[in-house]
Each structure stands twice: as structure tokens, then as C-alpha cells.
Design an enzyme around this catalytic site. Structure first.
Site, mmCIF file in Angstrom:
data_model
loop_
_atom_site.group_PDB
_atom_site.id
_atom_site.type_symbol
_atom_site.label_atom_id
_atom_site.label_comp_id
_atom_site.label_asym_id
_atom_site.label_seq_id
_atom_site.Cartn_x
_atom_site.Cartn_y
_atom_site.Cartn_z
ATOM 1 N N HIS A 60 0.827 -1.203 0.000
ATOM 2 C CA HIS A 60 0.000 0.000 0.000
ATOM 3 C C HIS A 60 0.862 1.253 0.000
ATOM 4 O O HIS A 60 2.058 1.203 0.251
ATOM 5 C CB HIS A 60 -0.941 -0.013 1.200
ATOM 6 C CG HIS A 60 -0.244 -0.206 2.514
ATOM 7 N ND1 HIS A 60 -0.042 -1.457 3.049
ATOM 8 C CD2 HIS A 60 0.304 0.658 3.377
ATOM 9 C CE1 HIS A 60 0.589 -1.350 4.207
ATOM 10 N NE2 HIS A 60 0.826 -0.066 4.424
ATOM 11 N N GLY A 61 0.209 2.374 -0.276
ATOM 12 C CA GLY A 61 0.931 3.638 -0.272
ATOM 13 C C GLY A 61 -0.001 4.815 -0.473
ATOM 14 O O GLY A 61 -1.169 4.645 -0.832
#
Lengths: 146, 456
Positions: A60-61
């Protein structure tokens, strides 16, 4: 609004590595520059793998200028080395991109996805899904009920 | 990690061996089949024969799945171009290049995401110059390393007979070293390095590394009777005014040191005279004993042998020792000489290649590990890492944390403050932690700095 749409599903990935798999998922999201996604997500991976065990990873980011969270999913029959905490190859990769704001909802969404994917029955359903549509339909609506 | 190493020369060879031993998936590219054979015979890595910057060669080496590229050929242009190709065609996220020519190194605007996409430039000559300067600045220690931007130092010291530290246990060290806190993080006894504990007793002939705040170094060395000669006003003689020599000379001038620099090449000597201000430049032969004597070698506090010829450096250093110069630094290019040189008693050596290897490895780390340095002949490692939110290292006070065996936290830097910790200390997010461990536990230590899933 559905959290996961069929065009963000790779039913049968053959990516040889973690990086190739994330790049493949990034390509499936047309609205964001795939290079930016790859850079942000790989930078986060270097701080600690998001491979949470049982063949699941949730890379994720944060992406600048994103309006709402985006999820993309890849399924890999053979499994890819993700440096997961249990060292097992990863078969289900759930990529989560969220807007670049300080919102607890992102954390809740991540926790919600992690809880779902910890259930053996949910993982089995994903592995058994016959096409992108039925796989996408397994995922909940945008805002988790919890 | 999938790592691509370009160049199987001395630098590439050492890096490849180290990284493959650590369990990384390493591929080495070189255009010399013999050099590649040497690599594949001695370690478990893949090899590809060809020009390192050619797209087809990088493709054969699976550059598309590489996480890191280290361009360490002897050719600057090949290294830079290979980084560009790896970036544009194969999206390799992290790229490092060894670049020697000062023309490029000094041109910072050249590098960046939209320019030459190189994340870190390693200049062997700058690294070597830094190592030499470090040795000059802390000349009463056998070794000195900077951490956390210089706020923390690790000093390597022999325990000499009659030292106030000889015969005491580490539990008693606060009684000898008063007014400051130090942490003994490594101990050598009978040629074996260990991570000590409170019951370890220091004996004459042993050696130690201590972690200490930069501000306490002078007071500490005074306290244990190893008074440091003040750097200002010190007399230093240097031979060899090449790139390394010039960088060192320029920095020494800033410290107010009186420098005599002997350079053989008349043109270069002239150039040096133009570009340095307070130093005395002498054109002549570095191993001309008469010349050295005329220039008062016996009055020097330091002798730095920095020519690009190993034999000259060794001979000149031996001459300096004959004149009892207290502190001699010898530059050695070929690593096969390193052991030999130690045998003949020149113990402060700097190798541009090995310092290059060390500084490349320092940056090949996952997570928030900012750097790793080897001490004690490579048995022990010093890790410098930033503690982020959710990492295990911040979970509890040190006495309750489950650290791997033979592992100690020597210092913590919180903002500008240096904390020499005890069991009650707790690491906080964004602290910089300096931690010493045995090489085999380094991986386990790195895991203490890995963030949990919920970290965005």
C-alpha cells in the site's frame, strides 16, 4: 460504490518477482502514473514487507491528488516470494492506494482488508473465483461496515 | 532482494560476495569472461557476459526484476549510462554508481530523478580522503567512526599497560570515566572480538570500541590518559598531491594545520600551489631521505603517504617510522598488500577500494537502516537505523526488549541530543539508534526496525 472493480483484477498473474507483480498491478490502474505507484509502493515495502502470511500481501501507499482509495488485486497460482513474515510464497496480492491526507479511514480500510484476508474461507473463495467479475464481487463496498 | 552488480573487478567482487552471502539474489555483469569465471567459481551468483550499459545485456540479466543496481565498473561513463538505461527501460528503483572523475562528482546538479537517475554516487577518492581525515582528526585512537551525522563517535582504542581502564570490569567503568557516559560496545581479547557485557574485564593488550557523544571525545581521551594533540597548529607532512591528497590538504587547511606537501610532478606541484593557500608545496621525490630530513620530518606529528603508488607509500611510511613520527597513515590501493603492511607494523591504512566497498554496502540496506559498518575484522557490525512508528525496537524499555544475542545499543540520538542508554531507556519513533551486533545476527537486528502492516 464498489471498492474493487473487475478491470483492477489480474486473475492469473505470472509475474516472476514482487516488483514485477506490483508493476503489473500498477499498469492495471489507468488513472495513475504506474511509475509513481511502483516507486511509492516499493519504497514502503523496503521499510518492511506487507506479506502478512498465509500467502497474502497487502502492499500500500499514499498517492498525491488521489480522490478516493483504489484497490487492485492479483492472483498468482505458483506464488511469488514477497519476503512475507512466514516466508511462504504469496498467491493473493491486494494493492491499496489511498489519498495523501491524514485520514484514519485509510487505516481502518487496511485493517478491514487484513481481517477479511485472514479468514481461510475468504482466501479460498478468491482462489476459486473463475473470472475477474466474480473475484471483484467478493470484496465489500468502499466504506467498511465496522 | 534482486541485485545487479556491474563490473567484476575488486570492488564488484567484494560487494557480490558479501551480498550473496547475505542471501540476496545477485547477478554480476562484466565484459571479461575470465573475471566472471572467478566470480562464479567462488560464490553463488548469476553471471552475464557483455557490456554493462547495453540494453540487451541488462535484459539478459533480468534487470526488469532488479530492486537495486550497483554500477561498479572502472569506467565512469559506462556506470552513469547503465543507470540511465536501467531507469528508462527497466524501472530499477534504486541505482548506485561508482564515479571517480571529480569533474562529474562535483557537479551535483547533474544527478536527480529528471536528470541522471542515480540515487547515490560513490566516489572512491572522496571516500578515501574522508577516511584519511578521520584518522588525522582522532589520532590518539586507532580507529574512529562517525554516526548520526557525526553526533556519535565510535572510538577504537588499545588498552595499554597502566591505562586507567586496564583491570576494570565494565560495571565499574563509570568510576573511572567520570562526568560523561560512554558505552563499550566491542571488546577484543586474544585476537577475538566480542560484544561485551557488564562482567567483561578489560586487560592490558585488549582493544575496545566505545560509543560516545562527539562533545565528550576530548574529555574522555584526557580521562584515560590518551591526550589528543590539538589539531590546530599541528605539523603534518603529506606525500602525493593527487585527487585524494588535494581533498585532504584542503580540509586540513580549514582545521588550521601546518601542512608540508611533497609532490613529484612539477606541473601538479604548481597546480597545488595555486589551489591551496597556507600549505607549503615541495616538488620532489617522496622517498628521498635527504629531502624528508631537510623538511624536518622528525618534527612532524603526522605523516600521510597518499601517492597512487603503493610501494612508495609503504617505503615512505617506513622512513617516517624510523624518524619516530607518532602517527602515520598509509594509503594502500591493492588489498593484497593490506595484511602484509599490518605485519610490518604500519597499522593505520586506508584502501580506496575497500572504503568504496564499505560505503556501498552501507547503503544497501532495507528499511530504515541508514548504514552498516564492520569493526573487529568484520566479525562485528555497527548498524545505524532510524526507529519508525510501529517498529519492534520502540515497543518497550531496553531491559524488556528481546534483542538478539550479542547485541547492544551503544547510543541513541534524539534530535540533537545524544543518549548513552541504560535498561530504563526506551527508543522513541524517529530516534537514530546505533547498535552493535555479531555479523550473523545483523538480519535479526534489522527486523527490529521493520514497520508493521499498518504503517503507511
Amino acid at each position: 460504490m464498489a471498492l474493487l472493480t473487475p478491470d483492477h483484477v489480474i486473475v492469473d498473474s505470472h509475474a516472476p518477482t514482487k516488483k514485477a507483480m506490483i508493476a503489473e498491478l500498477a499498469q492495471s490502474i489507468r488513472s495513475i502514473d504506474p511509475d509513481q505507484v511502483l516507486e511509492v509502493v516499493m519504497a514502503r515495502e523496503r521499510l518492511g514487507s506487507t506479506g502478512i502470511g498465509h500467502g497474502v500481501a497487502i502492499p500500500h501507499g499514499r498517492i498525491h491528488d488521489l480522490l478516493h482509495p483504489i484497490v487492485a488485486v492479483a492472483r498468482h497460482r505458483k506464488g511469488v516470494d514477497f519476503e512475507a513474515i512466514d516466508g511462504e510464497p504469496v498467491h493473493i496480492v491486494v494493492l491499496l492506494l489511498v489519498p495523501d491526507d491524514d485520514n484514519r479511514q485509510h487505516l481502518e480500510l487496511l485493517a478491514h482488508l487484513a481481517r477479511l484476508l485472514q479468514q481461510p474461507s475468504f482466501r479460498e473463495q478468491i482462489m476459486r473465483a473463475t473470472d475477474a467479475e466474480s473475484l471483484a464481487a467478493l470484496f465489500p463496498e468502499m466504506i467498511p461496515a465496522s | 532482494m534482486n541485485i545487479l552488480i556491474l563490473g567484476a573487478g575488486e570492488v564488484g567482487y567484494h560487494i557480490a560476495r558479501y551480498l550473496s552471502n547475505e542471501g540476496n539474489n545477485v547477478t554480476v555483469i562484466d565484459n571479461d569472461a575470465d573475471r566472471l569465471a572467478m566470480v562464479s567459481d567462488s560464490m553463488d551468483v548469476g553471471t552475464v557476459l557483455g557490456e554493462a550499459s547495453h540494453p540487451s545485456v541488462l535484459e539478459r540479466a533480468s534487470a526488469a526484476s532488479a530492486d537495486l543496481l550497483i554500477a561498479a565498473t572502472t569506467n565512469d561513463e559506462v556506470n552513469m549510462l547503465a543507470c540511465q538505461v536501467a531507469h528508462s527501460l527497466f524501472r530499477v528503483p534504486t541505482k548506485m554508481a561508482r564515479i571517480r572523475s571529480m569533474e562529474y562528482v562535483q557537479c551535483e546538479r547533474l544527478f536527480g530523478r529528471d536528470d541522471l537517475p542515480i540515487d547515490r554516487i560513490i566516489s572512491p577518492e572522496t571516500e578515501a580522503a574522508k577516511a584519511v581525515l578521520k584518522r588525522v582528526q582522532v589520532s590518539s585512537a586507532a580507529d574512529a567512526m562517525d554516526f548520526a551525522g557525526g553526533r556519535v563517535q565510535l572510538l577504537g582504542l588499545p588498552i595499554v599497560p597502566k591505562s586507567p581502564l586496564a583491570g576494570i570490569s565494565l560495571a565499574e567503568i563509570d568510576e573511572v570515566v567520570t562526568g560523561m557516559r560512554v558505552y563499550v560496545v566491542a571488546h577484543e581479547h586474544n585476537r577475538t572480538w566480542r560484544v561485551p557485557d557488564a562482567s567483561t574485564v578489560l586487560l592490558a593488550g585488549d582493544a575496545i570500541y566505545v560509543a560516545i557523544s562527539r562533545n565528550d571525545v576530548d574529555a574522555f581521551l584526557r580521562c584515560i590518559g590518551r591526550d589528543q594533540t590539538a589539531s590546530t597548529g599541528r605539523d603534518v607532512m603529506m606525500i602525493g598531491g593527487g585527487n585524494i591528497g588535494f581533498i585532504v590538504a584542503r580540509e586540513l587547511e580549514k582545521l588550521g594545520i601546518h601542512l608540508k606537501l611533497i609532490e613529484r610532478n612539477p606541473k601538479r606541484a604548481e597546480w597545488l600551489a595555486e589551489h591551496l593557500s597556507s600549505s607549503i608545496i615541495i616538488q620532489g621525490d617522496a622517498i628521498d631521505q635527504q629531502l624528508l630530513e631537510n623538511e624536518a620530518i622528525h618534527q612532524m606529528g603526522d605523516f600521510l603517504a597518499l601517492t597512487n603508488d603503493d610501494e612508495t607509500n609503504i617505503l615512505a611510511s617506513l622512513i617516517a617510522r624510523k624518524y619516530r613520527v607518532p602517527h602515520i597513515v598509509t594509503l594502500i590501493n591493492r588489498s593484497i598488500y593490506m595484511d602484509l603492511v599490518r605485519e610490518i607494523g604500519l597499522d593505520v591504512t586506508v584502501s580506496p577500494r575497500l572504503t568504496t566497498v564499505a560505503s556501498i554496502l552501507r547503503h544497501v540496506r532495507r528499511g530504515r537502516v541508514l548504514g552498516v559498518s564492520a569493526i573487529g575484522g568484520g566479525e562485528l557490525e555497527v548498524l545505524e537505523a532510524e526507529a519508525l512508528e510501529t517498529t519492534p525496537i520502540t515497543a518497550d524499555r531496553l531491559r524488556s526488549l528481546r534483542l538478539p544475542r550479542d547485541t547492544v545499543i551503544g547510543a541513541i540520538v534524539r534530535g540533537e541530543e545524544v543518549i548513552i542508554p541504560d535498561g530504563d531507556t526506551q527508543v522513541q519513533p524517529h530516534d537514530i539508534v546505533i547498535i552493535v551486533t555479531r555479523r550473523e545476527w545483523a538480519k535479526a537486528v534489522e527486523r527490529l526496525f521493520e514497520v508493521q502492516l499498518e504503517f503507511f
